[in-house]
Design an enzyme around this catalytic site. Sequence first.
Site, PDB file in Angstrom:
ATOM      1  N   SER A  89       1.431  -9.838  -1.330  1.00  0.00           N
ATOM      2  CA  SER A  89       1.192  -8.503  -1.226  1.00  0.00           C
ATOM      3  C   SER A  89       1.321  -7.855   0.202  1.00  0.00           C
ATOM      4  O   SER A  89       1.517  -6.823   0.513  1.00  0.00           O
ATOM      5  CB  SER A  89      -0.303  -7.987  -1.296  1.00  0.00           C
ATOM      6  OG  SER A  89      -1.312  -9.153  -0.762  1.00  0.00           O
ATOM      7  N   GLU A 106      -9.847   7.126   3.983  1.00  0.00           N
ATOM      8  CA  GLU A 106     -10.755   6.055   4.798  1.00  0.00           C
ATOM      9  C   GLU A 106     -10.216   4.790   4.859  1.00  0.00           C
ATOM     10  O   GLU A 106      -9.342   4.258   3.895  1.00  0.00           O
ATOM     11  CB  GLU A 106     -12.310   6.033   4.012  1.00  0.00           C
ATOM     12  CG  GLU A 106     -12.252   5.178   2.887  1.00  0.00           C
ATOM     13  CD  GLU A 106     -11.382   5.084   1.836  1.00  0.00           C
ATOM     14  OE1 GLU A 106     -10.842   4.044   1.090  1.00  0.00           O
ATOM     15  OE2 GLU A 106     -11.292   6.401   1.502  1.00  0.00           O
ATOM     16  N   LYS A 114       0.822  -1.309   0.032  1.00  0.00           N
ATOM     17  CA  LYS A 114      -0.154  -0.107   0.068  1.00  0.00           C
ATOM     18  C   LYS A 114       0.772   1.261   0.190  1.00  0.00           C
ATOM     19  O   LYS A 114       0.413   2.372  -0.542  1.00  0.00           O
ATOM     20  CB  LYS A 114      -0.910  -0.160   1.179  1.00  0.00           C
ATOM     21  CG  LYS A 114      -2.247  -1.232   1.360  1.00  0.00           C
ATOM     22  CD  LYS A 114      -3.101  -0.713   1.847  1.00  0.00           C
ATOM     23  CE  LYS A 114      -4.537  -1.481   1.222  1.00  0.00           C
ATOM     24  NZ  LYS A 114      -4.279  -2.768   1.539  1.00  0.00           N
TER      25      LYS A 114
HETATM   26  C1  LIG Z   1      -5.347  -3.954   1.348  1.00  0.00           C
HETATM   27  C2  LIG Z   1      -4.541  -5.060   0.949  1.00  0.00           C
HETATM   28  C3  LIG Z   1      -5.004  -6.070  -0.085  1.00  0.00           C
HETATM   29  C4  LIG Z   1      -6.060  -5.845  -1.115  1.00  0.00           C
HETATM   30  O1  LIG Z   1      -6.043  -4.558  -1.636  1.00  0.00           O
HETATM   31  P1  LIG Z   1      -5.709  -4.385  -3.347  1.00  0.00           P
HETATM   32  O2  LIG Z   1      -6.101  -3.003  -3.587  1.00  0.00           O
HETATM   33  O3  LIG Z   1      -6.629  -5.505  -3.994  1.00  0.00           O
HETATM   34  O4  LIG Z   1      -4.344  -4.788  -3.567  1.00  0.00           O
HETATM   35  C5  LIG Z   1      -4.219  -7.166  -0.532  1.00  0.00           C
HETATM   36  N1  LIG Z   1      -3.108  -7.553   0.490  1.00  0.00           N
HETATM   37  C6  LIG Z   1      -2.601  -6.665   1.371  1.00  0.00           C
HETATM   38  C7  LIG Z   1      -1.458  -7.135   2.287  1.00  0.00           C
HETATM   39  C8  LIG Z   1      -3.528  -5.444   1.880  1.00  0.00           C
HETATM   40  O5  LIG Z   1      -3.154  -4.729   2.829  1.00  0.00           O
END
Ligand SMILES: *Cc1c(COP(=O)(O)O)cnc(C)c1O
Length: 400
Positions: A377, A112, A90
């Site tokens: 992610s 938000e 993020k």
């Molecule tokens: C917020 C988040 C997501 C989902 O958000 P996307 O916009 O779909 O990437 C996925 N993995 C993690 C670790 C997150 O914090």
Amino acid sequence: MPKLPDARGHFGPYGGRYVAETLMPALIELEQVYRTCRRDPTFHRELRALQREYVGRPTPLTFAANLTRKLGGAKIYLKREDLCHTGAHKINNTIGQALLARRMGKSRLIAETGAGQHGVATATVAALFGFDCEVFMGSDDVVRQAPNVFRMRLLGAKLREVTSGTRTLKDAMNEALRDWITHVATTFYVIGTVAGPHPYPMLVRDFQAVIGREVRRQIARQEGRLPDYLVACVGGGSNAMGLFTAFLTDPAVRMIGVEAGGLGEGHNAASISGGSVGVLHGSKSYILQDETGQIRDTYSLAPGLDYPGVGPELSYLHDQRRVTYVTIADEQAVAGVKLLAETEGIIPALESAHAVAYAAILAPRLQPEQVIVLNLSGRGDKDLSVVARHMGLDEQSAGV
Ligand SMILES: *Cc1c(COP(=O)(O)O)cnc(C)c1O
């Protein structure tokens, strides 16, 4: 494929700007500033320096040798967004938007957040750049996500509890938009995924696209070829678009978005697999709604996937059959956490574990010379208590 979005912010029939008239000037100004920055080498130099020295980029592309051996089949590589500062992808986006806010002379960031991850990433860059920061969060989420609430406070952000509606993310979104309308002269609204009115889906994608650009270079060096499959979890879609964008014009590279199947029918957050076209948060896309157009309650054990929509570009890529969507249930995601932890010594976020679980299904069906790149992610520290509870341990005996 033409470069999207078009001048009015559409990806085919999706996207656009479904907002109050009072917000149009702010969105048009943001788009103009962004288009200027995109052509400005100084902006890119600043962004690259922050990515390198603050976020920790480039993140590694790790060959998961043990996992590959265990599953038998295609080689699995992990793109390590879990190693970014704050523990997820993020920040790639919030740092870019903070640079834009500074260019625009704004003094205050608002955001938000549902799970709190985007709130933390926004509070982090607010601290770094010296902005005031206010984060809108549904009061039910404030209770559920106490550790992230405390992180935001430590970082100097002010929490704005939203007590209307279902007291969750979609109510916090409405409240943030209302605040933006009132304070637009001083305030920059930081959106956390590839959703919202134009130009947000475009600029969030561009800030996250560094993920796929790095993968291209890294896989060329490590394998001497393009990957056969890219796999990413999809909440709003920012880590998926971040991985996919650099490969969209390579027809041999297949792309799979993994949505949250939750507990099954009626208790999930699979906007493409189980949703229909509608308008949410200022743009048109696949969303989860009932027959009267009311946003449905969503559910996923992974808080970051618990969002009732998906970005307009991913909606378009679904219709074009460029990206294939699958779902993974809570149970399978928890098994994915354990699988990666035990084979590779990496504890993934519950969101990312959806991608791990699908890769574990896909890899054995493929040939040993084929390559899967999985977007990891985020890291799993934030989910320890949820995972422990799901495994039937109380938090005390698990010590989390
Ligand atoms: C917020 C988040 C997501 C989902 O958000 P996307 O916009 O779909 O990437 C996925 N993995 C993690 C670790 C997150 O914090």
